[in-house]
Write an enzyme that holds these catalytic residues in place. Structure first.
Site, PDB file in Angstrom:
ATOM      1  N   GLU A  11       0.503   6.615  -6.835  1.00  0.00           N
ATOM      2  CA  GLU A  11      -0.615   7.563  -6.889  1.00  0.00           C
ATOM      3  C   GLU A  11      -0.113   8.997  -6.964  1.00  0.00           C
ATOM      4  OE1 GLU A  11      -3.288   9.025  -3.341  1.00  0.00           O
ATOM      5  OE2 GLU A  11      -3.891   7.004  -3.942  1.00  0.00           O
ATOM      6  N   LYS A  24       0.834  -1.213   0.000  1.00  0.00           N
ATOM      7  CA  LYS A  24       0.000   0.000   0.000  1.00  0.00           C
ATOM      8  C   LYS A  24       0.864   1.257   0.000  1.00  0.00           C
ATOM      9  CE  LYS A  24      -3.820   2.450   0.330  1.00  0.00           C
ATOM     10  NZ  LYS A  24      -3.458   3.745   0.874  1.00  0.00           N
TER      11      LYS A  24
END
Length: 299
Positions: free
Chosen positions: A176, A169
């Site tokens: 991102e 993550k």
């Protein structure tokens, strides 16, 4: 199955809602009585403390933590410790640093699953993407709930041992950052280039069949539609940065070049300086509202 949920903010309430919608039972607790009452209205059994939540669960307890990263996770685990044994499972669904997850897994008698969670409140109806680290048996025990919370069984998987879920993550968030920065720079060139362009139209056209189509691009279209072609009063200030910093630090330790992620992180930090605003940063600011409903800083 029966799930205990501790931490009923935006993401925690979504875990409650999706678990109940899939036909499972939920016992819910939050330090906020209002948040606990909201979960009860959705069909959860309210608890008035961590101890009460544990008392209401069966012998083999399955508990999902959605509390802020850092000290609140450790404090909640301390509260849970007297009530758990080796047959129980605790899921940490927040953005904890992977090294802290490794430590917590070693210190927690129950099986500890670090669960990187992506999707955000805006995509709640689609389900989350779940990246899970920890013992395989504990992951398998939680599959019915993971199926409910994620986008079906394709929306979650066990990444490996303790720490791996939050590690994946962390890198996801670094990617991102770079994607948001790239879209921002492209639209900044279009906004200041040779032609008077309708940027909402550009985003919509790109997102129908183009190579660079994505949910982030859909959120660009939403931003231009709702804020205007010049993004109105959206400020040149991009919040966040912790998970991107962790990604860059890990890349330095592993001697892996991540220049795009680093530059995107640097742009975030640069957006906080008192200087003339950049369009790319303003768009990144608005995109954070699009996918996570984070507050939009305004000029």
């Amino acid at each position: 199955m029966e799930l205990g949920v501790i931490g009923l903010g935006r993401m925690g309430q979504i875990v409650v809602d999706r678990t109940i919608d899939a036909g499972h039972d939920v016992v819910a607790f939050d330090l906020s009585a209002e948040a606990t009452a909201e979960a009860a209205e959705a069909g959860a059994t309210p608890a008035d403390s961590v101890a009460d939540l544990c008392d209401r669960l069966g012998e083999e307890k399955r508990i999902w933590l959605m509390v802020p990263a850092g000290d609140p996770v450790d404090a909640t685990l301390d509260d849970l410790e007297p009530h758990l044994d080796a047959d129980d499972v605790v899921v940490d669904g927040g953005n904890s640093h992977f090294e802290k997850s490794v430590r917590r897994a070693a210190e927690t008698e129950a099986a500890y699953l670090d669960c990187g969670t992506s999707g955000g409140p805006a995509g709640a109806h689609l389900g989350f993407s779940l990246m899970v680290g920890g013992p395989e048996w504990a992951y398998e025990a939680m599959v019915p709930v993971f199926d409910a919370v994620a986008t079906g069984n394709a929306g979650h998987d066990r990444m490996g041992p303790a720490g791996s879920g939050h590690y994946v993550k962390m890198v996801h968030n670094g990617v991102e950052y770079a994607l948001m920065q790239t879209y921002g720079e492209g639209f900044e060139l279009l906004a200041n280039g040779r032609y008077d362009l309708d940027l909402e139209s550009v985003a919509r056209t790109w997102n129908n069949g183009a190579v660079i189509r994505s949910w982030l691009l859909e959120l660009c279209e939403e931003a231009f539609r709702e804020e205007g072609n010049d993004l109105g009063d959206v400020a040149d200030h991009v919040a966040g940065g912790s998970t991107g910093t962790w990604t860059v630090q890990e890349a330095l330790e592993q001697e892996v070049p991540v220049p795009l992620i680093y530059q995107a992180l640097a742009e975030r930090f640069g957006s906080r300086a008192p200087e003339e605003g950049r369009f790319a940063r303003r768009l990144a600011n608005r995109l954070r509202y699009g996918f996570g409903r984070h507050e939009v800083s305004r000029q």
